[in-house]
Write a protein that holds these residues in place. Structure first.
Motif, PDB file in Angstrom:
ATOM      1  N   ALA A   1       0.840  -1.197   0.000  1.00  0.00           N
ATOM      2  CA  ALA A   1       0.000   0.000   0.000  1.00  0.00           C
ATOM      3  C   ALA A   1       0.874   1.244   0.000  1.00  0.00           C
ATOM      4  CB  ALA A   1      -0.900  -0.011   1.234  1.00  0.00           C
ATOM      5  N   LYS A   2       0.362   2.298  -0.635  1.00  0.00           N
ATOM      6  CA  LYS A   2       1.049   3.581  -0.627  1.00  0.00           C
ATOM      7  C   LYS A   2       0.814   4.257   0.719  1.00  0.00           C
ATOM      8  CE  LYS A   2      -0.929   4.462  -4.805  1.00  0.00           C
ATOM      9  NZ  LYS A   2      -1.465   5.329  -5.837  1.00  0.00           N
ATOM     10  N   THR A   3       1.725   5.095   1.103  1.00  0.00           N
ATOM     11  CA  THR A   3       1.554   5.862   2.325  1.00  0.00           C
ATOM     12  C   THR A   3       0.734   7.107   2.000  1.00  0.00           C
ATOM     13  OG1 THR A   3       3.527   7.227   2.022  1.00  0.00           O
ATOM     14  CG2 THR A   3       3.802   5.112   3.198  1.00  0.00           C
ATOM     15  N   GLU A   4       0.210   7.725   3.032  1.00  0.00           N
ATOM     16  CA  GLU A   4      -0.558   8.958   2.848  1.00  0.00           C
ATOM     17  C   GLU A   4       0.318  10.040   2.210  1.00  0.00           C
ATOM     18  OE1 GLU A   4      -3.365  11.951   5.475  1.00  0.00           O
ATOM     19  OE2 GLU A   4      -2.694  10.079   6.367  1.00  0.00           O
ATOM     20  N   ALA A   5       1.575  10.108   2.614  1.00  0.00           N
ATOM     21  CA  ALA A   5       2.507  11.100   2.052  1.00  0.00           C
ATOM     22  C   ALA A   5       2.735  10.845   0.558  1.00  0.00           C
ATOM     23  CB  ALA A   5       3.830  11.067   2.807  1.00  0.00           C
ATOM     24  N   GLN A   6       2.851   9.574   0.182  1.00  0.00           N
ATOM     25  CA  GLN A   6       3.041   9.250  -1.238  1.00  0.00           C
ATOM     26  C   GLN A   6       1.811   9.642  -2.052  1.00  0.00           C
ATOM     27  OE1 GLN A   6       3.940   5.100  -0.509  1.00  0.00           O
ATOM     28  NE2 GLN A   6       6.050   5.355  -1.243  1.00  0.00           N
ATOM     29  N   ILE A   7       0.643   9.396  -1.500  1.00  0.00           N
ATOM     30  CA  ILE A   7      -0.588   9.763  -2.201  1.00  0.00           C
ATOM     31  C   ILE A   7      -0.667  11.277  -2.344  1.00  0.00           C
ATOM     32  CG2 ILE A   7      -3.114   9.768  -2.076  1.00  0.00           C
ATOM     33  CD1 ILE A   7      -2.848   7.026  -0.610  1.00  0.00           C
ATOM     34  N   SER A   8      -0.354  12.014  -1.287  1.00  0.00           N
ATOM     35  CA  SER A   8      -0.390  13.478  -1.336  1.00  0.00           C
ATOM     36  C   SER A   8       0.593  14.016  -2.372  1.00  0.00           C
ATOM     37  CB  SER A   8      -0.089  14.075   0.040  1.00  0.00           C
ATOM     38  OG  SER A   8      -1.125  13.761   0.940  1.00  0.00           O
ATOM     39  N   GLU A   9       1.770  13.417  -2.435  1.00  0.00           N
ATOM     40  CA  GLU A   9       2.772  13.831  -3.421  1.00  0.00           C
ATOM     41  C   GLU A   9       2.265  13.573  -4.845  1.00  0.00           C
ATOM     42  OE1 GLU A   9       7.220  12.439  -4.757  1.00  0.00           O
ATOM     43  OE2 GLU A   9       6.775  12.516  -2.595  1.00  0.00           O
ATOM     44  N   GLU A  10       1.664  12.419  -5.041  1.00  0.00           N
ATOM     45  CA  GLU A  10       1.110  12.081  -6.351  1.00  0.00           C
ATOM     46  C   GLU A  10      -0.032  13.035  -6.711  1.00  0.00           C
ATOM     47  OE1 GLU A  10      -0.427   8.082  -8.708  1.00  0.00           O
ATOM     48  OE2 GLU A  10       0.425   7.881  -6.706  1.00  0.00           O
ATOM     49  N   MET A  11      -0.854  13.374  -5.712  1.00  0.00           N
ATOM     50  CA  MET A  11      -1.945  14.330  -5.949  1.00  0.00           C
ATOM     51  C   MET A  11      -1.397  15.673  -6.420  1.00  0.00           C
ATOM     52  SD  MET A  11      -4.569  13.691  -2.774  1.00  0.00           S
ATOM     53  CE  MET A  11      -5.567  15.126  -3.169  1.00  0.00           C
ATOM     54  N   GLN A  12      -0.319  16.136  -5.789  1.00  0.00           N
ATOM     55  CA  GLN A  12       0.281  17.422  -6.182  1.00  0.00           C
ATOM     56  C   GLN A  12       0.763  17.385  -7.633  1.00  0.00           C
ATOM     57  OE1 GLN A  12       3.294  17.979  -3.181  1.00  0.00           O
ATOM     58  NE2 GLN A  12       1.862  19.000  -1.772  1.00  0.00           N
ATOM     59  N   LYS A  13       1.359  16.277  -8.016  1.00  0.00           N
ATOM     60  CA  LYS A  13       1.855  16.140  -9.394  1.00  0.00           C
ATOM     61  C   LYS A  13       0.694  16.127 -10.393  1.00  0.00           C
ATOM     62  CE  LYS A  13       6.079  13.709  -8.165  1.00  0.00           C
ATOM     63  NZ  LYS A  13       6.793  12.420  -8.168  1.00  0.00           N
ATOM     64  N   VAL A  14      -0.357  15.366 -10.074  1.00  0.00           N
ATOM     65  CA  VAL A  14      -1.515  15.290 -10.979  1.00  0.00           C
ATOM     66  C   VAL A  14      -2.193  16.654 -11.058  1.00  0.00           C
ATOM     67  CG1 VAL A  14      -3.791  14.232 -11.332  1.00  0.00           C
ATOM     68  CG2 VAL A  14      -1.849  12.811 -10.657  1.00  0.00           C
ATOM     69  N   TRP A  15      -2.320  17.342  -9.910  1.00  0.00           N
ATOM     70  CA  TRP A  15      -2.952  18.666  -9.897  1.00  0.00           C
ATOM     71  C   TRP A  15      -2.142  19.646 -10.756  1.00  0.00           C
ATOM     72  CZ3 TRP A  15      -7.531  20.480  -9.026  1.00  0.00           C
ATOM     73  CH2 TRP A  15      -7.713  21.854  -8.924  1.00  0.00           C
TER      74      TRP A  15
END
Length: 145
Positions: free
Chosen positions: A42-56
């Motif tokens: 599973a991804k960590t919350e920090a990894q998901i947030s980082e990915e969200m920033q890139k997609v945004w």
């Protein structure tokens, strides 16, 4: 031998027992250990947030300045997810400037990531509805009223 008081079967008991029933259930030839070992970490919350920033950032870059010659070229797409459902925001873009399919794919990716983060973090929200904006064309630019 069972001893003690027998209690009624409650929904809570059902929820608590469900993982054991699934793990012990028939129909699968693989063991629980085999299934768990092959699962993707599973991804960590920090990894998901980082990915969200890139997609945004990609979404905002694709939208650019939403210039249009007619209001019919202006669109608003939901992006993000509130914890209790519905989009967290809308992004205004122009079909004259942006690739509509790419905008849609990026908005859907961002929404999926925010949903994943909400579940992982046990997020709560106001549950207020974010309504789609009324779009207008002002000085050749699409914008929300």
């Amino acid at each position: 031998m069972l001893t003690g008081k027998l209690t009624a079967f409650t929904p809570t008991a059902c929820i608590l027992c469900a993982p054991f029933l699934i793990a012990c259930g028939g129909g699968s030839s693989g063991s629980v250990a085999q299934t768990t070992a092959s699962a993707v970490p599973a991804k960590t919350e920090a990894q998901i947030s980082e990915e969200m920033q890139k997609v945004w950032a990609s979404l905002i870059a694709e939208v650019g300045t939403p210039l249009a010659s007619d209001v019919s070229q202006c669109r608003a797409i939901p992006a993000g997810a509130k914890a209790c459902g519905g989009p967290s925001r809308y992004v205004v873009y122009s079909t004259q400037v942006s690739n509509e399919e790419r905008v849609r794919n990026l908005a859907e990716s961002y929404t999926a990531l925010e949903n994943e983060r909400n579940v992982m973090s046990h997020a709560i929200s106001t549950c207020s509805l974010v309504m789609p904006p009324v779009i207008e064309l002002a000085a050749g630019r699409c914008q929300a009223k």
